[in-house]
Design a protein around this motif. Structure first.
Motif, short mmCIF file in Angstrom:
data_model
loop_
_atom_site.label_atom_id
_atom_site.label_comp_id
_atom_site.label_asym_id
_atom_site.label_seq_id
_atom_site.Cartn_x
_atom_site.Cartn_y
_atom_site.Cartn_z
N THR A 97 0.80 -1.23 0.00
CA THR A 97 0.00 0.00 0.00
C THR A 97 0.83 1.28 0.00
N ALA A 98 2.09 1.22 0.46
CA ALA A 98 2.90 2.43 0.60
C ALA A 98 3.94 2.54 -0.52
N SER A 99 4.37 3.78 -0.78
CA SER A 99 5.38 4.05 -1.81
C SER A 99 6.69 4.51 -1.17
N THR A 100 7.79 4.21 -1.85
CA THR A 100 9.11 4.61 -1.34
C THR A 100 9.38 6.07 -1.71
N THR A 101 9.75 6.85 -0.70
CA THR A 101 10.00 8.28 -0.93
C THR A 101 11.43 8.70 -0.66
N LYS A 102 12.20 7.86 0.03
CA LYS A 102 13.58 8.24 0.34
C LYS A 102 14.46 7.01 0.42
N VAL A 103 15.68 7.15 -0.11
CA VAL A 103 16.67 6.08 -0.07
C VAL A 103 17.98 6.66 0.44
N GLN A 151 24.43 10.10 -10.48
CA GLN A 151 23.82 10.38 -11.78
C GLN A 151 22.44 10.98 -11.56
N PRO A 152 22.13 12.08 -12.24
CA PRO A 152 20.82 12.71 -12.05
C PRO A 152 19.68 11.73 -12.36
N LEU A 153 18.65 11.80 -11.55
CA LEU A 153 17.47 10.95 -11.72
C LEU A 153 16.24 11.84 -11.64
N ASP A 212 10.21 13.59 -5.26
CA ASP A 212 9.12 14.56 -5.24
C ASP A 212 7.80 13.80 -5.38
N ALA A 213 6.72 14.52 -5.48
CA ALA A 213 5.40 13.87 -5.47
C ALA A 213 5.16 12.98 -6.68
N THR A 214 5.94 13.20 -7.76
CA THR A 214 5.69 12.44 -8.99
C THR A 214 6.62 11.26 -9.17
N GLN A 269 15.49 2.41 3.55
CA GLN A 269 14.41 2.68 2.60
C GLN A 269 13.19 3.19 3.37
N THR A 270 12.76 4.41 3.05
CA THR A 270 11.65 5.03 3.77
C THR A 270 10.41 5.08 2.90
N TYR A 271 9.28 4.66 3.49
CA TYR A 271 7.98 4.67 2.79
C TYR A 271 7.16 5.88 3.23
N ASP A 272 6.17 6.22 2.43
CA ASP A 272 5.34 7.39 2.74
C ASP A 272 4.38 7.16 3.90
N ASP A 273 4.30 5.94 4.43
CA ASP A 273 3.50 5.71 5.63
C ASP A 273 4.36 5.75 6.89
N GLY A 274 5.63 6.14 6.73
CA GLY A 274 6.53 6.24 7.88
C GLY A 274 7.38 5.02 8.13
N THR A 275 7.13 3.93 7.43
CA THR A 275 7.91 2.71 7.63
C THR A 275 9.33 2.88 7.09
N VAL A 276 10.30 2.40 7.85
CA VAL A 276 11.70 2.44 7.41
C VAL A 276 12.24 1.01 7.42
N VAL A 277 12.68 0.55 6.27
CA VAL A 277 13.28 -0.79 6.16
C VAL A 277 14.79 -0.63 6.13
#
Length: 257
Positions: A56-62, A79-81, A117-119, A150-158
């Motif tokens: 259900t959650a998306s990854t927002t930070k690595v 490398q730019p992403l 970012d959001a997209t 690995q951080t998800y948008d629901d606050g979970t950190v793996v």
């Protein structure tokens, strides 16, 4: 009755199959380094492949931590992403670190953070690759281990930080590892063999010249005309043989074959 039994067996087989598939998914979804190997002492480009394992959650930070305390690397670039912002943190070193151009530095990149970012979030069922170049790679170890959060948008950190040890079960969240192989030895034998062969030519020519000179002297002083003729013919053949041999040796030395 037979139809009911058949349906039950089919349902059981499907259930067992789904369990096998479900248990296999985590093995394919680990964070990894691509490619998994590089050459000691060289520069290389690698990518951290990050899968989204949430339903259900998306990854927002690595966040990737480099092994600065054990094997600092002088040059690290991202490398730019599109949709992601990369930030590199540096750490002061206790010893000087030499670069490939002979310079020295007292800093090394210790951590890289990518923020979406959001997209650009990594959504469930997808993965993203975060590429960097780095080098020169160390020559005193056979692997580099990176710690990844690995951080998800629901606050979970793996936390992908667990060590994989030979002979033990694979950890649930292993740290991605880059294996390092020794550089291939240069083919110096072929390079030095040709000059050695070329240097042998003057010695061989001198020896043959001396032998032929002696033979010529003996032939000319002989009282037998037939013997003199045969001796001269033999000397001519010998000279031609030496000439062709020297020519072939020089060609082999020049081509390196």
């Amino acid at each position: 009755m037979r139809s009911t039994t058949s349906r039950r067996l089919t349902a059981a087989a499907l259930l067992a199959g789904s369990v096998v598939v479900a248990s296999a998914v985590p093995a394919f979804a680990h964070v990894t380094v691509q490619p998994g190997t590089a050459t000691q002492g060289a520069y290389t480009a690698i990518a951290f492949r990050i899968p989204d394992e949430s339903d259900t959650a998306s990854t927002t930070k690595v966040e990737v931590t480099l092994p600065t305390t054990t094997h600092p690397i002088a040059s690290v670039a991202t490398q730019p992403l599109p949709g992601w912002t990369a930030t590199a943190e540096k750490t002061k070193l206790y010893t000087l670190l030499k670069t490939d151009d002979g310079d020295e530095t007292t800093e090394a990149v210790s951590k890289i953070t990518w923020t979406a970012d959001a997209t650009a979030k990594i959504t469930p069922g997808q993965f993203q690759e975060f590429k960097i170049s780095l080098g020169p790679l160390p020559t005193d170890t056979d692997k580099l281990v990176f710690k990844v959060l690995q951080t998800y948008d629901d606050g979970t950190v793996v936390r992908w930080i667990e060590d994989s040890k030979a002979g033990q079960p694979a950890p649930k969240h292993p740290a991605p590892t880059l294996a390092l192989t020794k550089a291939a030895a240069s083919d110096s034998t072929a390079v030095t063999a040709a000059p050695a062969a070329a240097q042998a030519t003057p010695a061989m020519t001198g020896a043959m010249t001396g032998a032929m000179t002696g033979a010529m002297t003996g032939a000319m002083t002989s009282s037998d005309p037939t013997a003199r003729t045969l001796a001269v013919a033999g000397i001519v053949v010998g000279v031609l043989g030496v000439a062709f041999g020297a020519y072939g040796l020089r060609r082999r030395s020049g081509t390196g074959s």
